[in-house]
Design an enzyme around this catalytic site. Sequence first.
Site, PDB file in Angstrom:
ATOM      1  CB  SER A  33      -0.778  -0.136   1.116  1.00  0.00           C
ATOM      2  OG  SER A  33      -1.930   0.992   0.972  1.00  0.00           O
ATOM      3  CG  ASP A  46      -6.571  -3.302  -3.900  1.00  0.00           C
ATOM      4  OD1 ASP A  46      -7.410  -2.854  -3.445  1.00  0.00           O
ATOM      5  OD2 ASP A  46      -5.204  -2.730  -3.936  1.00  0.00           O
ATOM      6  CG  HIS A  71      -4.913  -3.228  -0.485  1.00  0.00           C
ATOM      7  ND1 HIS A  71      -4.571  -2.399  -1.339  1.00  0.00           N
ATOM      8  CD2 HIS A  71      -4.493  -2.876   0.990  1.00  0.00           C
ATOM      9  CE1 HIS A  71      -3.704  -1.384  -0.835  1.00  0.00           C
ATOM     10  NE2 HIS A  71      -3.830  -1.642   0.577  1.00  0.00           N
TER      11      HIS A  71
END
Length: 550
Positions: free
Chosen positions: A272, A463, A525
């Site tokens: 991320s 994601d 994710h």
Amino acid sequence: MKSLVLGLLVGSAIASGPLQHVLHAPPEPEPEPEPEPQVVKDPFEELRDTFDRLRNKAGDIWDDVMDNIPNIISNIRPPTIPPKKFTRLPDSEWTHIVRGADLEALWVDDESGYKHRKVDGKLAQYDLRIRAVDPSNLGIDNVKQYSGYLDDNLNDKHLFYWFFESRNDPDGDPVMLWLNGGPGCSSLTGMFFELGPSSITEDIKVKYNPYSWNSNSSIIFLDQPVNVGFSYSSQPVSDTVAAAKDIYALLTLFFTQFPQYSTQDFHIAGESYAGHYIPVIASEIMHHKDRNINLQSVMIGNGLTDPYTQYPLYRPMACGEGGYPNVLDSETCRSMDKALPRCLSMIKSCYDVESTFTCLPASIYCNNALIGPYQSTGRNPYDVRIDCKGNGLCYPQLNYITDYLNQPYVMKSLGVEVDSYESCNMDINRNFLLHGDWMKPYHRLVPYLLAQMPVLIYAGDADFICNWLGNKAWTEALEYPGHTKYAQSPMENLTMVNSEGINEIFGEVKSHSNLTFMRIFKAGHMTPFDTPQASLEFANSWLSGEWSEV
């Protein structure tokens, strides 16, 4: 885990809510307004009032906003974050204390007789406190463990870490640093939610993870920047660059205390917003010629690294072109297409100048225009296949982790000095946004790394918030000597023998000139959470050097 996108609709977000994370739940319905008492004006009120109008007419009024925004931004004063309450433990409570001043004072002679410091860097202001954790106290794993703090005594910063040895061959297996994103989210959530030795169940019990990444590597989980997780400081942090020197100091002191690890291959991994962190941290390490950190590669999962190239892929991912059914209707998809040119122009201005004045407006406009429509649907931004569950970050398991880590016996076993744990600190998230860090071009550091080591970019393909389309695109657009050959390389199948003994295709990979991209099927994710066996498979293959070319 880690990233969040809280409060993407600017009007309410800047004034009262968490701003953007790369990981965040859809905004809660706003309560009916009540009469407000006369109070001193919030320092963000002017900014909020200007941006409130963006909710429905962002494109139409942006020229007016840009006429007014210079003075607004120049007057921004991020909120004062009250320091965490802490109780400093006496030195007698620690198994080891490594003094940076002692290490900085060490000089050695090279083969030609030239005298130089044993390791580079300004280390005198740092100490590393280390506690040997009794595995039987917590039951997380039966391997050797250490926890503690890196202390920056000059700037009153204290970073918490937790180290686990490899389950396999700790004397020969590589060592990894794991970082979650946010910005402002604890790496202990990644440890318990994704790839660490154990997870936490609904009844707040420890559950062994057979697919932990410490199956074949030792791992340091680090809470950074300060005031994240169990870390603390009286000083605010607002940009990616600030933490790099701290992490270099932590690793240098850690490997000084445990020299047996310093000769083993070392890797930095994260996800991320770590797509911002990792290029900066790795570059800081490699700029030190005399170091005891044997950095061999970096790994970024579902990262945000090159916004200019990644943001155009939000619309395709939300509108059915990323391998999953569309989440948004055709009219909304067309509105995102119309907003894209202005968004890209603003990101380019950020890239050209890299100032708060250019980068903050880009973050606000682009996130509202290209991420906001998805956020408003209630769909999980980390997994287009499912709706967001519960409050906060869409995954109830994160609440279990918080409850577990806030237990007094857990905190005592680890030598924790703050009075509570929270998975994500929204004040830090807000500070990073308001200083323009979100849109900055940290991908420009990647070619420097590629000249010295392999770089892996992997992405779970379900994601939305840091989607595989955008990550594949930025790697193919990256300007470095191997660009053409990498961009032209085909995608090939990633396979493994699954738990049922069947050969399974779990993703695709392309690799050339030290750069590798992986698309991991059926993962969101937090790839190791959704596909634990496949994630351990590609992690082990990467750490063993399967795609290395240096």
